[in-house]
Design an enzyme around this catalytic site. Sequence first.
Site, PDB file in Angstrom:
ATOM      1  N   LYS A  58      -4.830   7.413 -47.458  1.00 45.02           N
ATOM      2  CA  LYS A  58      -4.577   7.922 -45.744  1.00 45.02           C
ATOM      3  C   LYS A  58      -3.504   9.585 -45.620  1.00 45.02           C
ATOM      4  CE  LYS A  58      -4.682   3.882 -42.353  1.00 45.02           C
ATOM      5  NZ  LYS A  58      -4.291   3.288 -41.401  1.00 45.02           N
TER       6      LYS A  58
ATOM      7  N   LYS B 197     -17.697   1.188 -46.225  1.00 45.96           N
ATOM      8  CA  LYS B 197     -17.182   0.210 -45.643  1.00 45.96           C
ATOM      9  C   LYS B 197     -17.303   0.535 -44.511  1.00 45.96           C
ATOM     10  CE  LYS B 197     -13.123  -2.309 -44.511  1.00 45.96           C
ATOM     11  NZ  LYS B 197     -11.968  -1.971 -44.125  1.00 45.96           N
TER      12      LYS B 197
ATOM     13  N   LYS C 297     -15.296   3.504 -37.802  1.00 46.11           N
ATOM     14  CA  LYS C 297     -14.690   4.525 -36.919  1.00 46.11           C
ATOM     15  C   LYS C 297     -14.457   5.484 -37.806  1.00 46.11           C
ATOM     16  CE  LYS C 297     -10.223   1.723 -36.034  1.00 46.11           C
ATOM     17  NZ  LYS C 297      -9.918   0.515 -35.513  1.00 46.11           N
TER      18      LYS C 297
END
Length: 342
Positions: free
Chosen positions: A117, A201, A204
């Site tokens: 991240k 994956k 969103k």
Amino acid sequence: MTTHAPRVFSGMQPTGNLTLGNYLGALVNFVALQEREEFERLYCVVDLHAITTFQEPATLTQATREVAAAYIASGLDPDRSILFNQSRVSAHAELGWIFTCVARMGWLNRMTQFKEKAGKNRENASVGLFSYPTLMAADILAYRATHVPVGEDQKQHLELTRDIAQKFNNDFGRPDFFPLPEPLIQPETARIMSLRNGENKMSKSDPSDMSRINLTDGADLIAQKIRKAKTDPEPLPSEPEGLAGRPEAQNLVGIFAALSKVSVADVLAEHGGQGFGAFKPALADLTVASVAPIGEAMRRLLEAPDEIDSILADGAERAAALARPVLREVYDTLGLTGGGSA
Ligand code: TRP
């Protein structure tokens, strides 16, 4: 050895649209646990975790209600499971701080999700993003939860939760004060991949909306996304082994299996030999039938935000009542006077 009552805790972040991946990877599992009488269940919308990266305040409020609406629309019943958002129960932040002092820098330095991240811009990541797993440990242990339904990507955070629980128990000479919670991972449906690239994956945050099915997509859009999903030119195999090296085919068959609650082998026994020209319409129908009603229910719920808020407020009260005695004991154990405010 005290035994801890079986209690399930899980959470989802209110950031961006929820997808079919969240539904099959998490929500279906949450709902299935509702049938297990032995568990008490808490399902949280983790809004304090969301602010580890900047959130527009109005968007955060709305996204929190959307996740709550998705919980309810997917079948979580506020009478049978405690549904609430994290910021309503101060125990999370209070115990989170204490766990920041229990966890070691070296443990957090090993967290792969932080590395992903934060990327190259680590110097500029928030301190909260780094210490994220200590708050997650607090979420779970404030309720002495014993079982945590999560995806594969959260297993490392759960191991850290166990390390924190164990260190706390040892440091303060309170064996078994906190349980060492177990992950509950649903293997077959844990990973739903992008419709545009079967190696990534479904997310969103993918820039292409065609890569995912959002829970709020209408029937036509869902069918269109399935029709346009990337595939290969081969027909479907008759056995699961034949999916090796065919990530897109594997993903679509996996979605079919998960939505129809049968095994991949069973899907292939029925559809093996079919080309995607025949399989995709069947998958589109199934996806529309499963997802469109959830989106409709979410839209209906979101028309009455006050009702969602009152469900969350009620859940928060029940959650706080469970956390309060635990927090009080934690403060006492540490020699902190006052007992906290949770
Ligand atoms: N970290 C989890 C995720 O991103 C969300 C989460 C926060 C969570 N607190 C939790 C999950 C406690 C399980 C238990 O998916």
